[in-house]
Design a protein around this motif. Structure first.
Motif, short mmCIF file in Angstrom:
data_model
loop_
_atom_site.label_atom_id
_atom_site.label_comp_id
_atom_site.label_asym_id
_atom_site.label_seq_id
_atom_site.Cartn_x
_atom_site.Cartn_y
_atom_site.Cartn_z
N TYR A 64 0.84 -1.19 0.00
CA TYR A 64 0.00 0.00 0.00
C TYR A 64 0.88 1.25 0.00
CZ TYR A 64 -3.78 -3.19 1.24
OH TYR A 64 -4.67 -4.20 1.23
N GLU B 48 -3.78 9.69 3.60
CA GLU B 48 -4.66 8.88 2.75
C GLU B 48 -3.92 7.59 2.43
OE1 GLU B 48 -7.64 8.81 1.55
OE2 GLU B 48 -8.42 10.77 2.15
N THR C 25 -3.78 4.22 -0.15
CA THR C 25 -4.22 3.63 -1.41
C THR C 25 -3.40 2.37 -1.67
OG1 THR C 25 -2.61 4.80 -2.80
CG2 THR C 25 -4.71 5.92 -2.35
N CYS D 262 -1.17 3.28 -7.01
CA CYS D 262 -1.79 4.60 -7.18
C CYS D 262 -0.69 5.65 -7.34
CB CYS D 262 -2.67 4.92 -5.99
SG CYS D 262 -3.42 6.58 -6.04
N PRO E 39 -4.08 11.61 -4.95
CA PRO E 39 -4.85 12.04 -3.78
C PRO E 39 -4.54 13.46 -3.31
CG PRO E 39 -3.62 10.00 -3.38
CD PRO E 39 -3.03 10.65 -4.58
N LEU F 172 -7.33 -2.74 2.76
CA LEU F 172 -7.08 -1.30 2.69
C LEU F 172 -7.46 -0.59 3.98
CD1 LEU F 172 -6.27 1.10 0.86
CD2 LEU F 172 -8.68 1.24 0.18
#
Length: 349
Positions: A201, A217, A219, A223, A228, A317
């Motif tokens: 992650y 945040e 993700t 990503c 973000p 997540l």
């Protein structure tokens, strides 16, 4: 005060880190925020339930001691007088076992309560007037998951209708799906980092000028860092006039326009384009931004060194985000005593 409580107090050092945190933080607002999501009256056996604040403090102790397992933090709470005192326990009190701690963390994760708790912790830190908001910094860091696929993904054909393969329309009803491997974190993803494939992650983080975490945040690792950004600025409540520093991965016309519309100063590094190299002035600007944004790299590096933060114990997540938020709170509180001492020294001179 009982004799045992007096004995615990007498045998613990006055300048212990946990004592310093208790003196600097008013836990009431944090306890109220926890109680909104976790306030059982009794346990399964009918005994009085452990307070949410006690369990939350155990999670902090777990991270401050290098990311212990739930079982290890239970043992430490039973044997370490400093920890016992920090948790508000006496020698006669029972310590919550690891299963209680796990259920508490799961409950708050399901309630999506961690962002609010970080905000409450940061409010307590701001009471000491040490937050630096003139310049904020954005970056992302990868947290690896050991629950990665052991082999290449397998696929199977699924027929959505009960028909023979040779009947009209049967082929159009078929679809190919990836077979989930047992034990694999299906919400994590692969990314190339430094020429190596990493599974896990990504932690997208905004820090203030001291490197204290304002918001996070989480993700999947694939990503892009910049995706973000605007959501992070909204969550962190970045005020107009603040300069945001970020590396060239965040450089885009969309982000420059968004910062301008919000009255936020652009501290994003410039990125060279095809047939359009950077000018000397842009290179100098990028160099100055690099020197300013080291604090966010220091935050990630300190979390990795102090808390063993780069390896994720959990799957999914939501649980990865809970881990990142606990790291943020543990880091901010870990830095607090030194920052307060430095601030008092400056104001006295």
């Amino acid at each position: 005060m009982s004799f045992s409580e007096y004995d615990v107090t007498r045998r613990t050092r006055k300048e212990n880190f946990l004592k310093q945190i208790d003196q600097l933080i008013d836990w009431n607002s944090i306890e109220k925020a926890i109680a909104a999501h976790y306030a059982p009256v009794s346990d399964a056996a009918g005994r009085p339930a452990y307070s949410g604040l006690l369990l939350f403090k155990m999670l902090l102790v777990r991270i401050w001691n290098g990311g212990l397992s739930d079982e290890s933090v239970e043992d430490m709470s039973n044997s370490n007088l400093h920890v016992m005192r920090f948790l508000g326990l006496s020698l006669e009190d029972d310590v919550p076992d690891h299963s209680v701690l796990s259920r508490f963390r799961t409950r708050l994760t399901a309630a999506d309560a961690w962002d609010e708790l970080l905000a409450r912790v940061n409010e307590q830190i701001q009471v000491h007037d040490i937050a630096v908001r003139k310049g904020c910094h954005v970056d992302a860091s990868i947290t690896q998951s050991p629950r990665r696929p052991k082999a290449r993904p397998a696929y199977e054909v699924v027929n959505d209708r009960e028909e023979r393969d040779d009947e009209p329309g049967a082929q159009s009803a078929m679809r190919v799906i990836e077979v989930t491997q047992p034990g694999v974190d299906s919400e994590a993803y692969w990314i190339q980092k430094g020429g190596k494939s990493v599974f896990g992650y990504k932690q997208h983080t905004v820090v203030d000028g001291n490197g204290l975490v304002l918001t996070v945040e989480t993700t999947a690792a694939n990503c892009h860092d910049s995706k973000p950004l605007l959501g992070l600025l909204e969550k962190a409540n970045i005020r107009p006039g603040t300069r945001i520093h970020a590396d060239k991965a965040y450089s885009s016309q969309k982000h420059r326009a968004a910062l301008k519309s919000r009255g936020i100063k652009n501290g994003i590094q410039d990125k060279a384009l095809r047939n359009n190299p950077l000018t000397r002035r842009q290179l100098q600007r990028n160099s100055l931004i690099t020197k300013a944004r080291y604090v966010v790299e220091r935050t990630f590096g300190s979390q990795a060194r102090w808390f063993n933060a780069k390896i994720l114990r959990y799957r999914g997540l939501a649980k990865a985000h809970a881990w990142h938020m606990l790291l943020a709170m543990a880091y901010n509180l870990k830095r607090l005593p030194r920052l307060v001492a430095d601030h008092r020294l400056i104001t006295q001179t």
